[in-house]
Design a protein around this motif. Sequence first.
Motif, PDB file in Angstrom:
ATOM      1  N   ASN A 177       1.042  11.321 -12.781  1.00 51.11           N
ATOM      2  CA  ASN A 177       0.163  10.760 -11.760  1.00 51.11           C
ATOM      3  C   ASN A 177      -0.049  11.725 -10.614  1.00 51.11           C
ATOM      4  OD1 ASN A 177       0.002   8.309 -13.107  1.00 51.11           O
ATOM      5  ND2 ASN A 177       1.846   7.519 -12.112  1.00 51.11           N
ATOM      6  N   GLU A 178      -1.295  11.806 -10.135  1.00 44.51           N
ATOM      7  CA  GLU A 178      -1.577  12.579  -8.934  1.00 44.51           C
ATOM      8  C   GLU A 178      -1.253  11.705  -7.722  1.00 44.51           C
ATOM      9  OE1 GLU A 178      -5.594  13.848  -9.228  1.00 44.51           O
ATOM     10  OE2 GLU A 178      -5.238  15.138 -10.972  1.00 44.51           O
ATOM     11  N   SER A 179      -1.558  12.210  -6.540  1.00 39.82           N
ATOM     12  CA  SER A 179      -1.261  11.451  -5.332  1.00 39.82           C
ATOM     13  C   SER A 179      -1.914  10.078  -5.392  1.00 39.82           C
ATOM     14  CB  SER A 179      -1.766  12.205  -4.100  1.00 39.82           C
ATOM     15  OG  SER A 179      -1.606  11.413  -2.942  1.00 39.82           O
ATOM     16  N   VAL A 180      -1.124   9.052  -5.110  1.00 41.64           N
ATOM     17  CA  VAL A 180      -1.640   7.688  -5.133  1.00 41.64           C
ATOM     18  C   VAL A 180      -1.514   7.043  -3.757  1.00 41.64           C
ATOM     19  CG1 VAL A 180      -1.222   7.289  -7.580  1.00 41.64           C
ATOM     20  CG2 VAL A 180       0.604   6.862  -5.933  1.00 41.64           C
ATOM     21  N   SER A 181      -1.335   7.855  -2.709  1.00 43.76           N
ATOM     22  CA  SER A 181      -1.183   7.319  -1.367  1.00 43.76           C
ATOM     23  C   SER A 181      -2.403   6.478  -1.007  1.00 43.76           C
ATOM     24  CB  SER A 181      -1.030   8.463  -0.355  1.00 43.76           C
ATOM     25  OG  SER A 181      -0.792   7.945   0.936  1.00 43.76           O
ATOM     26  N   GLY A 182      -2.158   5.278  -0.508  1.00 48.68           N
ATOM     27  CA  GLY A 182      -3.217   4.342  -0.171  1.00 48.68           C
ATOM     28  C   GLY A 182      -3.511   3.341  -1.270  1.00 48.68           C
ATOM     29  N   THR A 183      -3.104   3.653  -2.497  1.00 47.76           N
ATOM     30  CA  THR A 183      -3.279   2.719  -3.602  1.00 47.76           C
ATOM     31  C   THR A 183      -2.409   1.484  -3.388  1.00 47.76           C
ATOM     32  OG1 THR A 183      -3.734   4.505  -5.159  1.00 47.76           O
ATOM     33  CG2 THR A 183      -3.014   2.405  -6.092  1.00 47.76           C
ATOM     34  N   VAL A 184      -2.943   0.319  -3.739  1.00 45.40           N
ATOM     35  CA  VAL A 184      -2.150  -0.898  -3.656  1.00 45.40           C
ATOM     36  C   VAL A 184      -1.314  -1.021  -4.924  1.00 45.40           C
ATOM     37  CG1 VAL A 184      -2.186  -3.415  -3.547  1.00 45.40           C
ATOM     38  CG2 VAL A 184      -3.777  -2.079  -2.146  1.00 45.40           C
ATOM     39  N   GLN A 185      -0.006  -0.945  -4.735  1.00 42.94           N
ATOM     40  CA  GLN A 185       0.913  -1.156  -5.851  1.00 42.94           C
ATOM     41  C   GLN A 185       1.091  -2.657  -6.069  1.00 42.94           C
ATOM     42  OE1 GLN A 185       2.223  -0.562  -8.702  1.00 42.94           O
ATOM     43  NE2 GLN A 185       3.701   1.062  -8.165  1.00 42.94           N
ATOM     44  N   VAL A 186       1.039  -3.060  -7.328  1.00 43.83           N
ATOM     45  CA  VAL A 186       1.253  -4.455  -7.691  1.00 43.83           C
ATOM     46  C   VAL A 186       2.450  -4.509  -8.635  1.00 43.83           C
ATOM     47  CG1 VAL A 186       0.282  -6.542  -8.705  1.00 43.83           C
ATOM     48  CG2 VAL A 186      -1.203  -4.948  -7.456  1.00 43.83           C
ATOM     49  N   VAL A 187       3.509  -5.191  -8.211  1.00 43.49           N
ATOM     50  CA  VAL A 187       4.744  -5.275  -8.975  1.00 43.49           C
ATOM     51  C   VAL A 187       4.934  -6.712  -9.456  1.00 43.49           C
ATOM     52  CG1 VAL A 187       7.232  -4.891  -8.956  1.00 43.49           C
ATOM     53  CG2 VAL A 187       5.745  -3.491  -7.501  1.00 43.49           C
ATOM     54  N   SER A 188       5.175  -6.868 -10.753  1.00 49.73           N
ATOM     55  CA  SER A 188       5.481  -8.176 -11.319  1.00 49.73           C
ATOM     56  C   SER A 188       6.809  -8.075 -12.055  1.00 49.73           C
ATOM     57  CB  SER A 188       4.378  -8.616 -12.280  1.00 49.73           C
ATOM     58  OG  SER A 188       4.709  -9.852 -12.903  1.00 49.73           O
ATOM     59  N   VAL A 189       7.746  -8.971 -11.729  1.00 45.87           N
ATOM     60  CA  VAL A 189       9.071  -8.941 -12.335  1.00 45.87           C
ATOM     61  C   VAL A 189       9.385 -10.319 -12.924  1.00 45.87           C
ATOM     62  CG1 VAL A 189      11.531  -8.513 -11.968  1.00 45.87           C
ATOM     63  CG2 VAL A 189       9.826  -7.242 -10.628  1.00 45.87           C
ATOM     64  N   HIS A 190       9.786 -10.324 -14.208  1.00 49.43           N
ATOM     65  CA  HIS A 190      10.216 -11.542 -14.892  1.00 49.43           C
ATOM     66  C   HIS A 190      11.632 -11.309 -15.410  1.00 49.43           C
ATOM     67  CE1 HIS A 190       6.151 -13.517 -15.359  1.00 49.43           C
ATOM     68  NE2 HIS A 190       5.824 -12.294 -14.971  1.00 49.43           N
ATOM     69  N   PRO A 191      12.558 -12.271 -15.216  1.00 49.42           N
ATOM     70  CA  PRO A 191      13.914 -12.076 -15.726  1.00 49.42           C
ATOM     71  C   PRO A 191      13.951 -12.087 -17.257  1.00 49.42           C
ATOM     72  CG  PRO A 191      13.641 -14.301 -14.866  1.00 49.42           C
ATOM     73  CD  PRO A 191      12.388 -13.550 -14.527  1.00 49.42           C
ATOM     74  N   ALA A 203       0.856  -1.187   0.000  1.00 53.28           N
ATOM     75  CA  ALA A 203       0.000   0.000   0.000  1.00 53.28           C
ATOM     76  C   ALA A 203       0.889   1.232   0.000  1.00 53.28           C
ATOM     77  CB  ALA A 203      -0.917   0.004   1.225  1.00 53.28           C
ATOM     78  N   ILE A 204       0.762   2.057  -1.016  1.00 49.99           N
ATOM     79  CA  ILE A 204       1.666   3.185  -1.230  1.00 49.99           C
ATOM     80  C   ILE A 204       1.486   4.250  -0.150  1.00 49.99           C
ATOM     81  CG2 ILE A 204       2.270   5.055  -2.824  1.00 49.99           C
ATOM     82  CD1 ILE A 204       1.283   3.204  -5.087  1.00 49.99           C
ATOM     83  N   VAL A 205       2.609   4.780   0.320  1.00 46.79           N
ATOM     84  CA  VAL A 205       2.646   5.917   1.241  1.00 46.79           C
ATOM     85  C   VAL A 205       3.674   6.903   0.701  1.00 46.79           C
ATOM     86  CG1 VAL A 205       3.229   6.687   3.571  1.00 46.79           C
ATOM     87  CG2 VAL A 205       1.975   4.557   3.253  1.00 46.79           C
ATOM     88  N   GLY A 206       3.361   8.186   0.734  1.00 45.72           N
ATOM     89  CA  GLY A 206       4.299   9.185   0.232  1.00 45.72           C
ATOM     90  C   GLY A 206       5.588   9.208   1.020  1.00 45.72           C
ATOM     91  N   THR A 207       6.734   9.233   0.314  1.00 45.44           N
ATOM     92  CA  THR A 207       8.044   9.202   0.972  1.00 45.44           C
ATOM     93  C   THR A 207       8.995  10.216   0.334  1.00 45.44           C
ATOM     94  OG1 THR A 207       8.647   7.353  -0.466  1.00 45.44           O
ATOM     95  CG2 THR A 207       7.903   6.810   1.754  1.00 45.44           C
ATOM     96  N   GLN A 208       8.509  11.439   0.136  1.00 43.91           N
ATOM     97  CA  GLN A 208       9.352  12.536  -0.348  1.00 43.91           C
ATOM     98  C   GLN A 208      10.021  12.212  -1.685  1.00 43.91           C
ATOM     99  OE1 GLN A 208      11.909  14.117   2.872  1.00 43.91           O
ATOM    100  NE2 GLN A 208      10.967  12.573   4.159  1.00 43.91           N
ATOM    101  N   GLY A 209       9.396  11.402  -2.491  1.00 43.55           N
ATOM    102  CA  GLY A 209       9.962  11.049  -3.779  1.00 43.55           C
ATOM    103  C   GLY A 209      10.956   9.911  -3.737  1.00 43.55           C
ATOM    104  N   ALA A 210      11.251   9.391  -2.553  1.00 46.52           N
ATOM    105  CA  ALA A 210      12.172   8.266  -2.450  1.00 46.52           C
ATOM    106  C   ALA A 210      11.509   7.016  -3.020  1.00 46.52           C
ATOM    107  CB  ALA A 210      12.570   8.031  -0.996  1.00 46.52           C
ATOM    108  N   PRO A 211      12.186   6.303  -3.910  1.00 46.64           N
ATOM    109  CA  PRO A 211      11.543   5.169  -4.573  1.00 46.64           C
ATOM    110  C   PRO A 211      11.535   3.901  -3.729  1.00 46.64           C
ATOM    111  CG  PRO A 211      13.778   5.387  -5.357  1.00 46.64           C
ATOM    112  CD  PRO A 211      13.538   6.556  -4.423  1.00 46.64           C
ATOM    113  N   THR A 212      10.663   2.986  -4.101  1.00 47.58           N
ATOM    114  CA  THR A 212      10.773   1.602  -3.642  1.00 47.58           C
ATOM    115  C   THR A 212      11.957   0.971  -4.371  1.00 47.58           C
ATOM    116  OG1 THR A 212       8.433   1.352  -3.124  1.00 47.58           O
ATOM    117  CG2 THR A 212       9.629  -0.655  -3.718  1.00 47.58           C
TER     118      THR A 212
END
Length: 516
Positions: A502-516, A453-462
Amino acid sequence: MHTEKSPFFAFFVAVLLSLSPGCGSDDSNTETLGDEDREESASELEDPTGLFPRLKAENGQILDEYGRVVWLRGANAGSRAKMPPFLPWEGSEPGDEAFETDADRFYAFPEDWSMNVIRLTVFWEAVEPQRGSYDEEYLATIVTQIEAAAAHGLYVFVDFHQDLYSRILGGSGAPAWALPDPSVEEIPQDSANWFLRYFSDETIGEAFEHFWTNQNGVQDAYEAMVQVVVDRVAGQPNLMGIDLLNEPAPGTNRIDDFQGWFAEELVPFYTRLGKAIQDDHPELIVLVESSSAEAGGVDAGVMPMPDLDNLIFAPHYYNSIQFVMGVYDGDIENIEEGLGKWAKIGEELQVPILISEYGFRTTVEDRPKGNPGAYFDDHYHVMDSLKLHGTVWDHEVTDTYWNQEDCAFVNGDWTEYEESTNAVARPYPMFTSGDPISFEYDPKTHVISYRYAIVGTQGAPTVLRLPARHYATTPTVELAVGDWRFEDISHRLLIFDASGENESVSGTVQVVSVHP
């Protein structure tokens, strides 16, 4: 629960990331970008964080100064250091021309395994071989190792290590002068079942009784020694904390009364020493451990937490069947039970849990056997599901095994034991700009699924760490929102949840999928 960020603005470093061909765009990131579009999108993504954001333990989580949730995954360094010259590798010693080169080479291994933290074992005997006289050369080796770890992007916490109280008694830790009888004959370090002596050898119990009752001021001397080391290493940018005492054990009078020992001796000791450290160095996290008995599965009850801020509980877990037999039988339920106990305590006490030791024990002759890859796959799967931090035992470079304890990932000739390292070289979310929900990794396909669940972090990335051996090229990445960037050199995947239009997305559930 995610808490507010700590604004340590002095550490903010604006870093413009080098252009990379691995960047997605738009809300779904399913559109294939042309080279020009990809370059333009990548150039807009900035990571404002420095190399080592300051960490803090708070409300059951470890956070960085931007408010991101941190996962710590690393290794111990290491068992070889239990013996002179008290270093985790063989081949060079302090003063040798090759010493700094070997230190750098040693800490390059965990970086290649995509780890981000080292538990650095330090020994009272090495720091203070004679009472009141501190070994400057050994203190310098500690600093050198922390600096070498920093060069490879690794946080460090110093572990004041002991086993069976002292090397003189067949273990490691205290100097001879800190024993009840300093003239006692030295016991060889050649017993594979050395840990049983905690329960069978009265000499060990008497030594701990000597310590907990502060006979001859020995506990005072230990606390002074710890302060000397902390003062010497404090200020290193990658130093995150201090582990006050490895696997403490009760003395003779408390061997059948763990709760009394916790309440009247161990926790007051932790509280006093932890406060003394944080009074001078409030930026440092204090890590505390439970009893040595619980590392092997003995239930001593719940240890109360010391009255300290910025605290991590750092117990150990060893699969007792595997450790005795040297073979993993595939019983993941045993791992779930053992790690689940600590996770439950962390949730109840609202303290982060870092499993500061776990590992796979073999013998030199049987190193190709025992199924360590399957064991580590299952162990890390459980740690991921429980959101636990951990430092695996053990990173050392040696052919000389302390008490026949061969858990090493690197052989004496500096080659990897790949059946283990290919499993521990595993992706994980190092920094998350939100509250982690679930992280899943398939070690066969190397496919990652991460939800938070996304929370604003001053632009610091995941930031996800991806080991190069499993992700040799830019991976395929899909996101629910935001953009991403892959760093070819560091093999970090950066996710910018609210970049671009994108506007503020705080609270949105981020879904990340990674394939090599």
